[in-house]
Write a protein that holds these residues in place. Sequence first.
Motif: not given
Length: 310
Positions: A150-167
């Motif tokens: 779900s939207w928790y992709n941002r807190a998991g895979v996107e964060r760990v794999m660097g697909f989302a910036e820290p901000d």
Amino acid sequence: MNDKDDLKGNGSASQDWLEAELADTLDEDFELELSEPALTEELRKIYKGTHPAGIDRRYYFQNLLRLQGELIKLQDWVVARGKKIVVVFEGRDSAGKGGVIKRITQRLNPRVCRTVALPAPTDREKTQWYFQRYVPHLPAAGEIVLFDRSWYNRAGVERVMGFAEPDQVEQFFQDVPEFERMLGRSGITLVKYWFSITDEEQQMRFLMRIHDPLKQWKLSPMDLQSRVRWEQYTKAKEEMFARTNIPEAPWYIVEGNDKKRARLNCIDHLLSLIPCEPVPHKDIALPDRVFDPNYERKTLPPELYVPEKY
């Protein structure tokens, strides 16, 4: 004499028909359960050595069918009362989310209960408000939506794999509690599950998938990276729980090392969270077929039929 009278007058035929229907149902269940891969003998020994005796198959099926019957009652209540339910399934790769979702939806009406598993966002979606791509999939009255991630992709895979910036991750953590409170205020019941397995169990399941040609498609590059970054995912999960486990939408952890127990426990828990009332049903009677003595069924060309090879 109509078909109903026929069945009443022939108890043996009725019983044979019901037994055949039950056997067909159990065959479908058994087919779904054929998840043991074609392991090498060495892997099979390792698997048996690291796994205690599983839940009894008969006990498992008896309880699964009972719980699926309760899910049908829940479905009837959701439709009759115009309820809206969202269930989020998150967790480690290979932890059993898909297996539980299959058992929940197996006997439900796909027009009422549907699964949402979104692909990677497009370039356009990456520029949208983060939650925008999920909102169109939320339920209307009388619907149940299961999010396979779900939207928790941002807190998991996107964060760990660097697909989302820290901000972007930080903005997500600030926004998601209010987003979920908004869902609650709109009348949506939100349930969030995290499926947990041990490091050793995930490694074994990945090895099983590698050696099973029917399951190799389940191993994406992201899945393989989850082995490399196990500890990073653990740290991301811990912060996610700390910042998004709100009273209006708490997290529930499902222990997934034993797949069958995880399925039963999760479905039973879901039913306990959404107490529903019995919905009265009118008796269903099969209407008599209209018969036209002047109609003659036409013979169709043989090339229209699927060949009977089996």
